[in-house]
Scaffold this motif. Sequence first.
Motif, short mmCIF file in Angstrom:
data_model
loop_
_atom_site.label_atom_id
_atom_site.label_comp_id
_atom_site.label_asym_id
_atom_site.label_seq_id
_atom_site.Cartn_x
_atom_site.Cartn_y
_atom_site.Cartn_z
N GLY A 1 -14.66 -15.26 -19.15
CA GLY A 1 -14.00 -16.35 -19.86
C GLY A 1 -14.81 -16.86 -21.03
O GLY A 1 -14.26 -17.17 -22.09
N ILE B 1 -12.19 -15.72 -15.82
CA ILE B 1 -11.70 -16.09 -17.15
C ILE B 1 -11.40 -17.57 -17.21
O ILE B 1 -11.74 -18.26 -18.18
CB ILE B 1 -10.44 -15.27 -17.51
N CYS C 1 -7.39 -16.58 -23.78
CA CYS C 1 -7.52 -16.46 -22.32
C CYS C 1 -6.18 -16.17 -21.66
O CYS C 1 -6.11 -15.42 -20.68
CB CYS C 1 -8.14 -17.74 -21.74
#
Length: 246
Positions: free
Chosen positions: A54, A170, A118
């Motif tokens: 992430g 993430i 994302c």
Amino acid sequence: MLKEIITNIVWALGLIAGVPFFFIWLLSRLNRNTKQHIANRFGINSQLYFGFLGIMIHELSHLIVAMIFGHRITGFRLISLPTNSNPTLGYVNHRWNQANFYQNIGNLFIGIAPIFGCCLATLALAKCLIPNSYTWLLEFTQLPLSVDLQLSPDFHWQGLLLFIILAANICIGGFDLSPADFQNARQGFWQAIITIIILSLLISFTPWQATLFTELRRLTIIITAISIFNLILSGTFNLIFRSLSS
């Protein structure tokens, strides 16, 4: 015609400003707190282990959008080891011409870029690991009220488990805008809003407005669905790490 124009403007503002800011604010608060609990329990560097994917997607999103809007990149690191004196996990430093309208507008999109980056990464994971769920989501955006659409997608548990692990990484590392990100986004906020309204108004008079705004609605639904999933994921892991650090 007037009602249709207003609807188009609302959808455009919702996707580009409303939906991202709403979810990124909620997710930032949750995931910042989660990372604090992770650091307290496992050490400051553990934030990288639980959120490295992430973090890299977050910074890469800033970097790509900054380049698209012509900002000069003065330095960046997609991931870096935090210290007590410098807890930064990654950064993108950029400069822009404040007299340039296009570059000023870019500040809004650079600031909120991680939620799109994302969400796209999570969607790509779903396509690879839980393809039936991915197809179901795309069909749902086209036929949300269809009686022929299955109520829930079929999936394999192995793929689902791997998807949740990677999506959590993430989510924890990527959905967390810093105060600097929010400040940067605010700098181009009103210029971007006015531009979106004007473009939506002009597009509403073109022959391809129906296609464009239909796709915009689909994208808004997808971003909203993925963001809600990440909120549930964030809340779950926040509770887990909160209990571990207590």
